[in-house]
Design an enzyme around this catalytic site. Structure first.
Site, PDB file in Angstrom:
ATOM      1  N   LYS A   1      -3.549   3.607  -2.389  1.00 56.89           N
ATOM      2  CA  LYS A   1      -4.778   4.383  -2.462  1.00 56.89           C
ATOM      3  C   LYS A   1      -4.550   5.718  -1.781  1.00 56.89           C
ATOM      4  O   LYS A   1      -3.801   5.829  -0.823  1.00 56.89           O
ATOM      5  CB  LYS A   1      -5.938   3.667  -1.754  1.00 56.89           C
ATOM      6  CG  LYS A   1      -6.232   2.259  -2.230  1.00 56.89           C
ATOM      7  CD  LYS A   1      -7.458   1.729  -1.495  1.00 56.89           C
ATOM      8  CE  LYS A   1      -7.743   0.277  -1.836  1.00 56.89           C
ATOM      9  NZ  LYS A   1      -6.811  -0.626  -1.148  1.00 56.89           N
TER      10      LYS A   1
ATOM     11  N   ASP B   1       0.824  -1.205   0.000  1.00 58.19           N
ATOM     12  CA  ASP B   1       0.000   0.000   0.000  1.00 58.19           C
ATOM     13  C   ASP B   1       0.859   1.256   0.000  1.00 58.19           C
ATOM     14  O   ASP B   1       2.048   1.217   0.333  1.00 58.19           O
ATOM     15  CB  ASP B   1      -0.899   0.024   1.240  1.00 58.19           C
ATOM     16  CG  ASP B   1      -2.104  -0.886   1.115  1.00 58.19           C
ATOM     17  OD1 ASP B   1      -2.387  -1.356   0.008  1.00 58.19           O
ATOM     18  OD2 ASP B   1      -2.765  -1.121   2.149  1.00 58.19           O
TER      19      ASP B   1
ATOM     20  N   MET C   1      -7.568   8.668   9.359  1.00 51.68           N
ATOM     21  CA  MET C   1      -8.043   9.115   8.041  1.00 51.68           C
ATOM     22  C   MET C   1      -9.112  10.196   8.152  1.00 51.68           C
ATOM     23  O   MET C   1     -10.088  10.199   7.407  1.00 51.68           O
ATOM     24  CB  MET C   1      -8.587   7.915   7.245  1.00 51.68           C
ATOM     25  CG  MET C   1      -7.552   6.826   7.017  1.00 51.68           C
ATOM     26  SD  MET C   1      -8.243   5.321   6.266  1.00 51.68           S
ATOM     27  CE  MET C   1      -9.145   4.616   7.659  1.00 51.68           C
TER      28      MET C   1
END
Length: 261
Positions: A57, A35, A171
């Site tokens: 991402k 990732d 996040m």
């Protein structure tokens, strides 16, 4: 012969915080699928000859959609490869590791989890802000401040607005104004301390001390590159007293405490 997939947590970024098991599997795998949040310092430990596949991402942009990642892991294992699926933090804490495991199990692919130090623990150790502390916080909760496809945040705000519990938001940078407003509306004090930490435990770490009322404006004035973690609660008020320095590389002048700290 079918291969195997290891769903590995790479920790918050500092390679010294990688587990011995994770390191062994990363260095012995046929292919590493990683990732964006896996730090460059961790990726430097991957042998030069090992195949690497980035499936990173960012908010609002998925270079490889999750269903394609799932299919990729299945295909690699069906080709007989040992796959190190490497994620930042821990694969079972906002890492979607269990979703990938479901697909692997459905395809009859052997898999195993390898835990990693989650970002909240890394940030606590790096900044000196405890997640629990007698007289200040009797518990801690981890929540995500982002929903897939920018869906509305449907959190239990009344439950989260507990001054005796440290709230750690993963996040949440894009939605911090809404998160702060909802917590205040649910009864959290406007002067409740908040500490935002970007790239915790790495040479790029940035810290932004603030309060619940000011955090959105402070973040707008001093943007922090993702990943950013928010530690909300009375324990965040211990930051100044902790006095722990940034994990400073003396050549990295960009390391800083920004805002009111």
């Amino acid at each position: 012969m079918t291969g195997k997939v290891f769903l590995i947590g790479a920790g918050p970024g500092d390679p010294d915080l990688l587990t011995l098991k994770a390191l062994r599997l990363i260095q012995s795998a046929d292919v590493v699928v990683f990732d964006r949040l896996v730090s460059p310092e961790i990726m430097a430990l991957v042998p030069a000859a090992t195949r690497r596949i980035s499936v990173g991402k960012t908010a609002g942009f998925h270079s490889v959609p999750q269903d394609q990642i799932n299919a990729l892991l299945v295909k690699l294992a069906q080709d007989g490869l040992t796959v190190a699926r490497v994620k930042g933090g821990d694969p079972l804490i906002f890492g979607r590791g269990s979703e990938e495991a479901e697909e692997l199990a459905a395809a009859g692919i052997p898999y195993a989890y390898v835990p990693g130090i989650t970002a909240a623990q890394g940030a606590a150790a790096s900044t000196g802000v405890p997640l629990t502390h007698r007289g200040l916080a009797t518990g801690v909760r981890y929540v995500t401040g982002h929903r897939a496809r920018d869906a509305e945040l449907e959190l239990d705000w009344a439950s989260l607005a507990d001054p005796d519990t440290t709230l750690v938001v993963y996040m949440g940078a894009a939605n911090m104004a809404e998160i702060a407003a909802r917590l205040i509306a649910a009864g959290m004090p406007i002067d409740l301390p908040v500490l935002a930490v970007g790239h915790a435990t790495t040479p790029r770490e940035v810290r932004l001390p603030s309060t619940l009322a000011r955090i959105a404006a402070d973040l707008a004035a001093h943007p922090i590159e993702a990943p950013v973690l928010f530690m909300i609660g009375r324990v965040a008020g211990l930051y100044a007293a902790a006095g722990l320095p940034l994990p400073r590389d003396l050549r990295a002048a960009h390391l800083r405490v920004v805002g009111n700290g």
